[in-house]
Design a protein around this motif. Structure first.
Motif, mmCIF file in Angstrom:
data_model
loop_
_atom_site.group_PDB
_atom_site.id
_atom_site.type_symbol
_atom_site.label_atom_id
_atom_site.label_comp_id
_atom_site.label_asym_id
_atom_site.label_seq_id
_atom_site.Cartn_x
_atom_site.Cartn_y
_atom_site.Cartn_z
ATOM 1 N N SER A 1 -2.532 5.634 -5.518
ATOM 2 C CA SER A 1 -2.278 5.679 -4.125
ATOM 3 C C SER A 1 -1.278 4.726 -3.611
ATOM 4 O O SER A 1 -0.736 3.965 -4.307
ATOM 5 C CB SER A 1 -3.718 5.285 -3.562
ATOM 6 N N LYS A 2 -0.767 5.106 -2.388
ATOM 7 C CA LYS A 2 0.315 3.957 -1.895
ATOM 8 C C LYS A 2 -0.056 2.746 -2.112
ATOM 9 O O LYS A 2 0.594 1.667 -2.318
ATOM 10 C CB LYS A 2 0.747 4.532 -0.314
ATOM 11 N N GLN A 3 -1.247 2.463 -1.402
ATOM 12 C CA GLN A 3 -2.126 1.112 -1.387
ATOM 13 C C GLN A 3 -1.996 0.201 -2.788
ATOM 14 O O GLN A 3 -1.525 -0.993 -2.913
ATOM 15 C CB GLN A 3 -3.491 1.229 -0.768
ATOM 16 N N GLN A 4 -2.166 1.112 -3.919
ATOM 17 C CA GLN A 4 -2.448 0.517 -5.002
ATOM 18 C C GLN A 4 -0.787 0.074 -5.600
ATOM 19 O O GLN A 4 -0.565 -0.863 -6.019
ATOM 20 C CB GLN A 4 -2.780 1.582 -6.102
ATOM 21 N N GLY A 5 0.148 0.839 -5.202
ATOM 22 C CA GLY A 5 1.493 0.593 -5.525
ATOM 23 C C GLY A 5 1.724 -0.511 -4.843
ATOM 24 O O GLY A 5 2.563 -1.618 -5.314
ATOM 25 N N GLU B 1 2.957 -4.414 -6.831
ATOM 26 C CA GLU B 1 4.165 -5.082 -6.339
ATOM 27 C C GLU B 1 3.868 -6.560 -5.595
ATOM 28 O O GLU B 1 4.705 -7.383 -5.767
ATOM 29 C CB GLU B 1 4.912 -4.213 -5.401
ATOM 30 N N GLN B 2 2.772 -6.556 -4.942
ATOM 31 C CA GLN B 2 2.396 -7.846 -4.300
ATOM 32 C C GLN B 2 1.958 -9.057 -5.463
ATOM 33 O O GLN B 2 2.435 -10.021 -5.271
ATOM 34 C CB GLN B 2 1.204 -7.906 -3.332
ATOM 35 N N LYS C 1 3.962 -12.459 -6.378
ATOM 36 C CA LYS C 1 3.508 -13.699 -6.275
ATOM 37 C C LYS C 1 3.854 -14.518 -7.526
ATOM 38 O O LYS C 1 4.214 -15.638 -7.383
ATOM 39 C CB LYS C 1 2.092 -13.708 -6.196
ATOM 40 N N ILE C 2 3.831 -13.715 -8.738
ATOM 41 C CA ILE C 2 4.145 -14.329 -10.047
ATOM 42 C C ILE C 2 5.800 -14.707 -10.028
ATOM 43 O O ILE C 2 5.874 -15.768 -10.340
ATOM 44 C CB ILE C 2 3.684 -13.448 -11.233
ATOM 45 N N ALA D 1 1.599 -4.574 -12.690
ATOM 46 C CA ALA D 1 2.313 -5.729 -12.150
ATOM 47 C C ALA D 1 2.999 -6.280 -13.529
ATOM 48 O O ALA D 1 4.185 -6.647 -13.364
ATOM 49 C CB ALA D 1 1.598 -6.567 -11.525
ATOM 50 N N TYR D 2 2.256 -6.509 -14.489
ATOM 51 C CA TYR D 2 2.835 -7.222 -15.627
ATOM 52 C C TYR D 2 3.899 -6.213 -16.351
ATOM 53 O O TYR D 2 4.891 -6.870 -16.814
ATOM 54 C CB TYR D 2 1.592 -7.548 -16.498
#
Length: 76
Positions: free
Chosen positions: A2-6, A10-11, A15-16, A51-52
């Motif tokens: 979903s777009k939300q998961q993308g 990325e968020q 942060k990292i 993310a990783y």
């Protein structure tokens, strides 16, 4: 996906990246395990893995077998 998961992965990556840029995380430092990051950010396991992978593809972190993820030395 979903777009939300993308947006979420990325968020988390952002942060990292911010911690790297601020010098909180330095080359050679271990970053939180996937499960720990999942708890810290309140996201799913797959979101942290994405993310990783993004950070790894950007050359910011590296996976070390049986050791976890570490901040890579910056190339000049």
């Amino acid at each position: 996906m979903s777009k939300q998961q993308g947006i979420l992965y990325e968020q988390v990556a952002g942060k990292i990246t911010a911690l790297l840029e601020a010098g909180v995380l330095r080359p050679g430092d271990r970053i939180p395990s996937v499960r720990r990051a999942m708890e810290q950010h309140g996201v799913s396991l797959s979101t942290v893995v994405q993310a990783y992978l993004l950070l790894e593809n950007q050359g910011l972190i590296e996976a070390r077998p049986r050791s976890g993820y570490f901040v890579r030395a910056r190339r000049r």
